[in-house]
Design an enzyme around this catalytic site. Sequence first.
Site, short mmCIF file in Angstrom:
data_model
loop_
_atom_site.label_atom_id
_atom_site.label_comp_id
_atom_site.label_asym_id
_atom_site.label_seq_id
_atom_site.Cartn_x
_atom_site.Cartn_y
_atom_site.Cartn_z
N TYR A 35 -63.83 -36.68 34.65
CA TYR A 35 -63.92 -36.67 33.25
C TYR A 35 -63.93 -38.01 33.00
O TYR A 35 -64.45 -38.59 31.89
CB TYR A 35 -62.52 -35.88 32.86
CG TYR A 35 -62.39 -35.61 31.24
CD1 TYR A 35 -62.87 -34.66 30.62
CD2 TYR A 35 -61.95 -36.67 30.70
CE1 TYR A 35 -62.87 -34.41 29.47
CE2 TYR A 35 -61.91 -36.86 29.30
CZ TYR A 35 -62.13 -35.51 28.58
OH TYR A 35 -61.96 -35.38 27.26
N1 LIG Z 1 -58.72 -32.34 23.24
C1 LIG Z 1 -58.44 -33.55 23.49
O1 LIG Z 1 -57.40 -34.00 23.60
C2 LIG Z 1 -59.69 -34.21 23.72
C3 LIG Z 1 -59.60 -35.73 23.76
C4 LIG Z 1 -60.53 -36.69 24.02
C5 LIG Z 1 -61.82 -36.04 24.03
N2 LIG Z 1 -61.92 -34.68 23.99
C6 LIG Z 1 -63.37 -34.10 24.02
O2 LIG Z 1 -63.63 -33.36 22.89
C7 LIG Z 1 -64.76 -32.31 23.01
C8 LIG Z 1 -64.46 -31.18 22.50
O3 LIG Z 1 -63.18 -30.67 23.24
P1 LIG Z 1 -61.91 -29.61 22.57
O4 LIG Z 1 -60.74 -30.38 22.90
O5 LIG Z 1 -62.07 -29.07 21.43
O6 LIG Z 1 -62.02 -28.31 23.66
P2 LIG Z 1 -62.73 -27.01 23.81
O7 LIG Z 1 -62.21 -26.11 22.68
O8 LIG Z 1 -62.62 -26.53 25.14
O9 LIG Z 1 -63.92 -27.25 23.39
C9 LIG Z 1 -65.12 -27.60 24.25
C10 LIG Z 1 -66.20 -27.03 23.69
O10 LIG Z 1 -67.42 -27.47 24.65
C11 LIG Z 1 -68.32 -26.08 24.93
N3 LIG Z 1 -68.77 -26.42 26.26
C12 LIG Z 1 -68.22 -26.54 27.37
N4 LIG Z 1 -69.39 -26.57 28.44
C13 LIG Z 1 -70.53 -26.25 27.60
C14 LIG Z 1 -71.80 -26.16 27.85
N5 LIG Z 1 -72.14 -26.25 29.28
N6 LIG Z 1 -72.46 -26.20 27.10
C15 LIG Z 1 -72.33 -26.04 25.63
N7 LIG Z 1 -71.12 -26.11 25.24
C16 LIG Z 1 -70.13 -26.06 26.17
C17 LIG Z 1 -67.31 -24.94 24.91
O11 LIG Z 1 -67.98 -23.82 24.12
P3 LIG Z 1 -68.40 -22.79 25.16
O12 LIG Z 1 -67.59 -22.39 26.22
O13 LIG Z 1 -68.83 -21.49 24.13
O14 LIG Z 1 -69.89 -23.23 25.86
C18 LIG Z 1 -66.42 -25.31 23.63
O15 LIG Z 1 -66.80 -24.96 22.27
C19 LIG Z 1 -64.91 -32.51 24.54
O16 LIG Z 1 -66.10 -33.27 24.92
C20 LIG Z 1 -63.76 -33.08 24.99
O17 LIG Z 1 -64.07 -33.82 26.53
C21 LIG Z 1 -61.01 -34.05 23.46
#
Ligand SMILES: NC(=O)c1ccc[n+]([C@@H]2O[C@H](COP(=O)([O-])OP(=O)(O)OC[C@H]3O[C@@H](n4cnc5c(N)ncnc54)[C@H](OP(=O)(O)O)[C@@H]3O)[C@@H](O)[C@H]2O)c1
Length: 294
Positions: A153
């Site tokens: 990651y």
């Molecule tokens: N939460 C944090 O602390 C944090 C910090 C830094 C960065 N981020 C980043 O923020 C982004 C959103 O994450 P989140 O925290 O909101 O978590 P989340 O709720 O798990 O959201 C991740 C999203 O990505 C989608 N996804 C995963 N694999 C996919 C694929 N192959 N094709 C299309 N969609 C896909 C999932 O939808 P489906 O399962 O429906 O496909 C889900 O809607 C990510 O890039 C994560 O790395 C999060």
Amino acid sequence: MGTLDGKVSVITGATSGIGARAAEVFAAEGARVVIGGRRTDEGEALARAIGPAAVFHRTDVCVEGEVAALVNRAVETFGRLDVMINNAGSPSHLTGIMDADVSLFEATLSVHVSGTLLGIKHAARAMRDSGGGSIVTMAGIAGHAGGYAGLDYSVAKAAVVHLTRCAAVELGEHGIRVNSVSPGFVLTGVFAEGRGTARGDARVAGLRHFMADMEHDQQPLPGIGAPDDPTAAMVFLASDAARMISGQDLAVDGGLLAGRPTAVMLAERARIAGIVSGGGTVTGTGTGTGTADA
Ligand SMILES: NC(=O)c1ccc[n+]([C@@H]2O[C@H](COP(=O)([O-])OP(=O)(O)OC[C@H]3O[C@@H](n4cnc5c(N)ncnc54)[C@H](OP(=O)(O)O)[C@@H]3O)[C@@H](O)[C@H]2O)c1
């Protein structure tokens, strides 16, 4: 009048967490939104809740034809594409270098890096045809420093930051801006295999305590990030107010990448002074022990 009035946007990974909240806020700010993601029930329910300004298009960002179709859906449904948010992401595999599994490593790179590349590629095609636009990629503090997530990651997020810069310098001549957002700790389902914990889940309370401990020793501003925090940065970068901003990474991390809280350092110095003046041994660092994908 909304900040994004009249803009047509695509948000990948908008079936939960940050992406889902971004879809709601973008629509509230006047944008029309195409919601991407693989979970059809969640995506369609969100589009229904938002109303006529939103549609869901099932998309796996690892499949180029599906990303192309997602962008085409925006142009066919709403006439153009102004904003592309490459937000889709999957959790870390928490194995160390000596136990690294190349197939798992590549799977993570596929979602975060190749998926982002495909989003930029197909959005750029549509934006060039309509005179420009704004692309925002989702990076994270793990892309700037080790130790905040698994190796796969962290490497993927670092690549997203640099991919963003490379795309910015190439696409500027078409009036296309490309920036990334790097959240710190945001309480979403990414900490529970990407499923379910974003809203109303009983597990959230336990996670909240864990993350509060984690941020206390690492993050200058108190508090745990919420999906609204990176969403606000995305709205700004998507808006005309950011018209001269490209190739930047905007950290939304409570100051974490700037350094450790001074109060933590002073507490350590006081302990050291106590040991030096009164004897004794150092038994711990006093810092948090958890890691999470950020
Ligand atoms: N939460 C944090 O602390 C944090 C910090 C830094 C960065 N981020 C980043 O923020 C982004 C959103 O994450 P989140 O925290 O909101 O978590 P989340 O709720 O798990 O959201 C991740 C999203 O990505 C989608 N996804 C995963 N694999 C996919 C694929 N192959 N094709 C299309 N969609 C896909 C999932 O939808 P489906 O399962 O429906 O496909 C889900 O809607 C990510 O890039 C994560 O790395 C999060």
